[in-house]
Write an enzyme that holds these catalytic residues in place. Structure first.
Site, PDB file in Angstrom:
ATOM      1  N   HIS A  32       0.366   4.649   4.342  1.00 51.00           N
ATOM      2  CA  HIS A  32      -0.456   5.274   3.306  1.00 51.00           C
ATOM      3  C   HIS A  32      -0.102   6.752   3.152  1.00 51.00           C
ATOM      4  O   HIS A  32       0.135   7.235   2.034  1.00 51.00           O
ATOM      5  CB  HIS A  32      -1.935   5.134   3.650  1.00 51.00           C
ATOM      6  N   SER A  78       0.815  -1.216   0.000  1.00 47.02           N
ATOM      7  CA  SER A  78       0.000   0.000   0.000  1.00 47.02           C
ATOM      8  C   SER A  78       0.847   1.265   0.000  1.00 47.02           C
ATOM      9  O   SER A  78       0.490   2.257  -0.652  1.00 47.02           O
ATOM     10  CB  SER A  78      -0.937   0.001   1.214  1.00 47.02           C
TER      11      SER A  78
END
Length: 255
Positions: A178, A127
């Protein structure tokens, strides 16, 4: 731009880095989830992001979590994002820059997780690297609008907003990875886009041998496919060798 209409073979031939990354992710998912009794469990333990272990000197854990996923849905989400948004950047940047961007932002996200996250945190997944790609797209939307059509800019902004919101809404998300993946992609974008312009982008997108008739075309395609599989197999073999080396060094420390 983000709608894939190529055949499977055309996609593989056109986007080798994206294909290789998805293949490596799938390989380790199958190994760790389906065949844990064949070393998959050990690979998972050695490769998962572990802040406490990194603090003890196991710095490879800043890199290896990029290729490991916590189940099929986790893998599917990241791989589908790579499948949709990776090809345009691979074409725009070129293969070397693209893989460098992907790995660099993924590692930076894991470094941020190490320094700012819970000292006992365990984490894994691509991610951070995926959000690194989004960060570069965000820079294009803000500063290099000529590189993307207006409709694609709107899609990217929508995806980024949804991605950031879901980062804080969904439980079990590595928020730091993230956010810092996105920030790092935005920060390094000027470096990666320094020699990219709209003309060069489309020159790379259209290979010169696609025009005209070449009597050796099919023979060349066969050789091309053979080389492609050699690259994929070689890359997987290299990753296995890397993990085995890590395994050996880790066990040596225990003894």
């Amino acid at each position: 731009m983000f709608i894939r209409n190529e055949s499977f073979s055309e996609f593989i031939q056109s986007y080798k880095v994206v294909t290789a990354l998805i293949a490596v992710n799938l390989f380790f998912l199958i190994w760790t989830e389906v065949f844990p009794f064949l070393g998959g469990y050990e690979i998972y333990l050695l490769g998962v992001g572990n802040n406490a272990a990194v603090a003890l000197g196991e710095y490879w854990r800043l890199f290896t979590p990029i290729f490991l996923h916590g189940g099929l849905m986790h893998f599917a989400f990241n791989s589908f994002s790579l499948f949709l948004f990776g090809p345009s950047l691979e074409t725009m940047l070129g293969r070397v820059k693209f893989i460098s961007l992907y790995l660099a932002t993924g590692v930076i996200a894991n470094i941020a997780t190490f320094y700012l996250g819970d000292p006992m945190l365990l984490h894994l997944g691509a991610s951070g690297a995926i959000f690194g790609l989004f960060g570069l797209y965000l820079y294009i939307v803000l500063m290099r609008k000529e590189l993307l059509p207006q409709a694609s800019q709107q899609i990217i902004l929508t995806i980024i907003v949804i991605g950031v919101i879901m980062t804080f809404v969904n439980p079990g998300i590595n928020i730091l990875a993230h956010l810092f993946g996105l920030i790092s992609g935005l920060a390094v974008a000027p470096l990666f886009l320094s020699r990219v312009n709209r003309v060069s982008r489309y020159q790379r997108a259209h290979e010169p041998d696609e025009i005209g008739f070449d009597p050796q075309r099919w023979a060349k395609r066969k050789q091309h496919r053979e080389r492609m599989w050699l690259y994929i197999i070689g890359g997987i073999a290299a990753m296995i060798s890397f993990f085995w080396l890590v395994d050996f060094l880790f066990l040596s420390r225990l003894w």
